[in-house]
Design a protein around this motif. Structure first.
Motif, PDB file in Angstrom:
ATOM      1  N   UNK A   1       0.860  -1.228   0.149  1.00  0.00           N
ATOM      2  CA  UNK A   1      -0.072   0.114   0.065  1.00  0.00           C
ATOM      3  C   UNK A   1       0.790   1.328   0.185  1.00  0.00           C
ATOM      4  N   UNK A   2       0.708   2.162  -0.964  1.00  0.00           N
ATOM      5  CA  UNK A   2       1.583   3.273  -1.267  1.00  0.00           C
ATOM      6  C   UNK A   2       0.951   4.566  -0.768  1.00  0.00           C
ATOM      7  N   UNK A   3       0.034   4.797   0.003  1.00  0.00           N
ATOM      8  CA  UNK A   3      -0.761   5.849   0.349  1.00  0.00           C
ATOM      9  C   UNK A   3      -0.627   6.171   1.626  1.00  0.00           C
ATOM     10  N   UNK A   4       0.165   5.686   2.573  1.00  0.00           N
ATOM     11  CA  UNK A   4       0.436   6.111   4.028  1.00  0.00           C
ATOM     12  C   UNK A   4       1.154   7.532   4.066  1.00  0.00           C
ATOM     13  N   UNK A   5       0.503   8.349   5.087  1.00  0.00           N
ATOM     14  CA  UNK A   5       1.251   9.541   5.365  1.00  0.00           C
ATOM     15  C   UNK A   5       2.453   9.568   5.726  1.00  0.00           C
ATOM     16  N   UNK A   6       3.437  10.447   5.330  1.00  0.00           N
ATOM     17  CA  UNK A   6       4.904  10.326   5.535  1.00  0.00           C
ATOM     18  C   UNK A   6       5.023  10.100   6.942  1.00  0.00           C
ATOM     19  N   UNK A   7       4.407  10.738   8.225  1.00  0.00           N
ATOM     20  CA  UNK A   7       4.614  10.405   9.447  1.00  0.00           C
ATOM     21  C   UNK A   7       4.090   9.402  10.112  1.00  0.00           C
ATOM     22  N   UNK A   8       3.151   8.330   9.342  1.00  0.00           N
ATOM     23  CA  UNK A   8       2.615   7.152   9.651  1.00  0.00           C
ATOM     24  C   UNK A   8       3.696   6.065  10.211  1.00  0.00           C
ATOM     25  N   UNK A   9       3.405   5.533  11.420  1.00  0.00           N
ATOM     26  CA  UNK A   9       4.345   4.331  11.910  1.00  0.00           C
ATOM     27  C   UNK A   9       3.690   3.116  11.518  1.00  0.00           C
ATOM     28  N   UNK A  10       2.538   2.867  11.160  1.00  0.00           N
ATOM     29  CA  UNK A  10       1.889   1.598  10.816  1.00  0.00           C
ATOM     30  C   UNK A  10       0.908   1.801   9.492  1.00  0.00           C
ATOM     31  N   UNK A  11       0.961   0.878   8.860  1.00  0.00           N
ATOM     32  CA  UNK A  11       0.302   1.012   7.495  1.00  0.00           C
ATOM     33  C   UNK A  11      -1.406   1.146   7.647  1.00  0.00           C
ATOM     34  N   UNK A  12      -1.758   2.028   6.971  1.00  0.00           N
ATOM     35  CA  UNK A  12      -3.218   2.347   7.161  1.00  0.00           C
ATOM     36  C   UNK A  12      -4.233   1.005   6.343  1.00  0.00           C
ATOM     37  N   UNK A  13      -3.525   0.278   5.664  1.00  0.00           N
ATOM     38  CA  UNK A  13      -4.339  -0.821   4.924  1.00  0.00           C
ATOM     39  C   UNK A  13      -4.169  -2.183   6.058  1.00  0.00           C
ATOM     40  N   UNK A  14      -3.010  -2.519   6.145  1.00  0.00           N
ATOM     41  CA  UNK A  14      -2.654  -3.877   7.094  1.00  0.00           C
ATOM     42  C   UNK A  14      -2.088  -3.662   8.593  1.00  0.00           C
ATOM     43  N   UNK A  15      -1.971  -2.546   8.787  1.00  0.00           N
ATOM     44  CA  UNK A  15      -1.603  -2.289  10.236  1.00  0.00           C
ATOM     45  C   UNK A  15       0.229  -2.628  10.543  1.00  0.00           C
ATOM     46  N   UNK A  16       0.743  -3.145   9.409  1.00  0.00           N
ATOM     47  CA  UNK A  16       2.172  -3.513   9.668  1.00  0.00           C
ATOM     48  C   UNK A  16       3.019  -2.082   9.869  1.00  0.00           C
ATOM     49  N   UNK A  17       4.102  -2.477  10.574  1.00  0.00           N
ATOM     50  CA  UNK A  17       4.893  -1.338  11.041  1.00  0.00           C
ATOM     51  C   UNK A  17       5.584  -0.900   9.895  1.00  0.00           C
ATOM     52  N   UNK A  18       5.867   0.591   9.662  1.00  0.00           N
ATOM     53  CA  UNK A  18       6.238   1.049   8.359  1.00  0.00           C
ATOM     54  C   UNK A  18       7.916   1.717   8.825  1.00  0.00           C
ATOM     55  N   UNK A  19       8.666   1.662   7.727  1.00  0.00           N
ATOM     56  CA  UNK A  19       9.933   2.178   7.985  1.00  0.00           C
ATOM     57  C   UNK A  19       9.854   3.402   7.144  1.00  0.00           C
ATOM     58  N   UNK A  20      10.229   4.541   7.878  1.00  0.00           N
ATOM     59  CA  UNK A  20      10.401   5.708   6.769  1.00  0.00           C
ATOM     60  C   UNK A  20      11.710   5.795   6.011  1.00  0.00           C
ATOM     61  N   UNK A  21      11.828   6.885   5.462  1.00  0.00           N
ATOM     62  CA  UNK A  21      13.006   6.886   4.540  1.00  0.00           C
ATOM     63  C   UNK A  21      14.244   7.098   5.287  1.00  0.00           C
ATOM     64  N   UNK A  22      14.100   7.740   6.549  1.00  0.00           N
ATOM     65  CA  UNK A  22      15.213   7.863   7.351  1.00  0.00           C
ATOM     66  C   UNK A  22      15.591   6.742   7.881  1.00  0.00           C
ATOM     67  N   UNK A  23      14.701   5.930   8.370  1.00  0.00           N
ATOM     68  CA  UNK A  23      14.824   4.928   8.957  1.00  0.00           C
ATOM     69  C   UNK A  23      15.276   3.617   7.916  1.00  0.00           C
ATOM     70  N   UNK A  24      14.827   3.644   6.780  1.00  0.00           N
ATOM     71  CA  UNK A  24      15.387   2.657   5.951  1.00  0.00           C
ATOM     72  C   UNK A  24      16.834   2.939   5.261  1.00  0.00           C
ATOM     73  N   UNK A  25      17.418   4.117   5.602  1.00  0.00           N
ATOM     74  CA  UNK A  25      18.840   4.586   5.203  1.00  0.00           C
ATOM     75  C   UNK A  25      19.374   4.945   6.321  1.00  0.00           C
ATOM     76  N   UNK A  26      19.748   4.341   7.528  1.00  0.00           N
ATOM     77  CA  UNK A  26      20.350   4.983   8.740  1.00  0.00           C
ATOM     78  C   UNK A  26      21.920   5.191   8.431  1.00  0.00           C
ATOM     79  N   UNK A  27      22.199   6.188   9.116  1.00  0.00           N
ATOM     80  CA  UNK A  27      23.634   6.362   9.027  1.00  0.00           C
ATOM     81  C   UNK A  27      24.385   5.188   9.523  1.00  0.00           C
TER      82      UNK A  27
END
Length: 195
Positions: free
Chosen positions: A10-36
């Motif tokens: 699902x690709x319509x979750x708000x940028x600040x969402x922590x969980x998917x609006x469709x399935x409830x799975x934990x989301x990884x933001x762009x910052x979390x996906x590419x940590x230092x």
């Protein structure tokens, strides 16, 4: 900018969402996906420090999950009244408003509301309590097991089984609990303990 869920796509979750609006799975933001390189990747639900042990509070009033005697009208014992196993929810939050909740029978988890009345486990004063619905979920004994079910909450219930590093997807059916499992009601986290 929207966030795409890695679980369901699902690709319509708000940028600040922590969980998917469709399935409830934990989301990884762009910052979390590419940590230092020097920062370990952590999930928002995993960022709360673990509580190793908590001394039980001195009893000052009856347990919050005791039911009034007037509401027990059934002459046939239910599965919850047949069990003698007690359990407890221990708050992961340091300096929690209530460090633990004893579980002896069916317990309604949520927040107090003058229209819907009291709940057995009131999470309104906990950090993250704004993510808890009025009637968020229910924990109840079923024979020798303890179960948890979502009562149609807005922000869901998530379980991280003992020994696992991540919370699973939002529960959609009653789910058995094991001692040591972590539970998240919205963003409020507990460790389930049973004898």
């Amino acid at each position: 900018m929207s966030v795409t869920c890695a679980t369901c796509g699902y690709d319509n979750n708000p940028a600040d969402a922590e969980f998917c609006d469709a399935c409830g799975a934990e989301l990884q933001t762009a910052a979390a996906a590419t940590p230092a390189a020097s920062e370990p990747q952590t999930s928002p639900l995993d960022s709360t420090p673990e509580i190793v042990s908590i001394a039980p509070p001195a009893p000052t009033s009856p347990p919050l999950n005791s039911e009034p005697e007037a509401t027990v009208t059934s002459e046939t014992p239910t599965p919850s009244s047949e069990t003698t196993t007690s359990a407890r929810l221990v708050a992961k939050q340091p300096n929690a408003p209530q460090p633990e909740f004893p579980l002896n029978s069916v317990a309604l988890v949520g927040i107090f509301d003058s229209d819907s009345g009291p709940v057995d486990i009131d999470l309104e004063t906990f950090f993250g309590g704004e993510t808890v619905s009025r009637h968020h979920g229910e924990i109840y004994p079923d024979g020798d097991n303890w179960m948890v079910k979502d009562l149609g909450s807005t922000n869901g219930i998530f379980i991280k089984p003992s020994g696992q590093s991540r919370f699973g997807a939002r529960i959609t059916t009653p789910t058995a609990l094991n001692s040591g499992d972590e539970l998240a009601f919205g963003k409020v986290q507990f460790i389930f303990q049973s004898p």
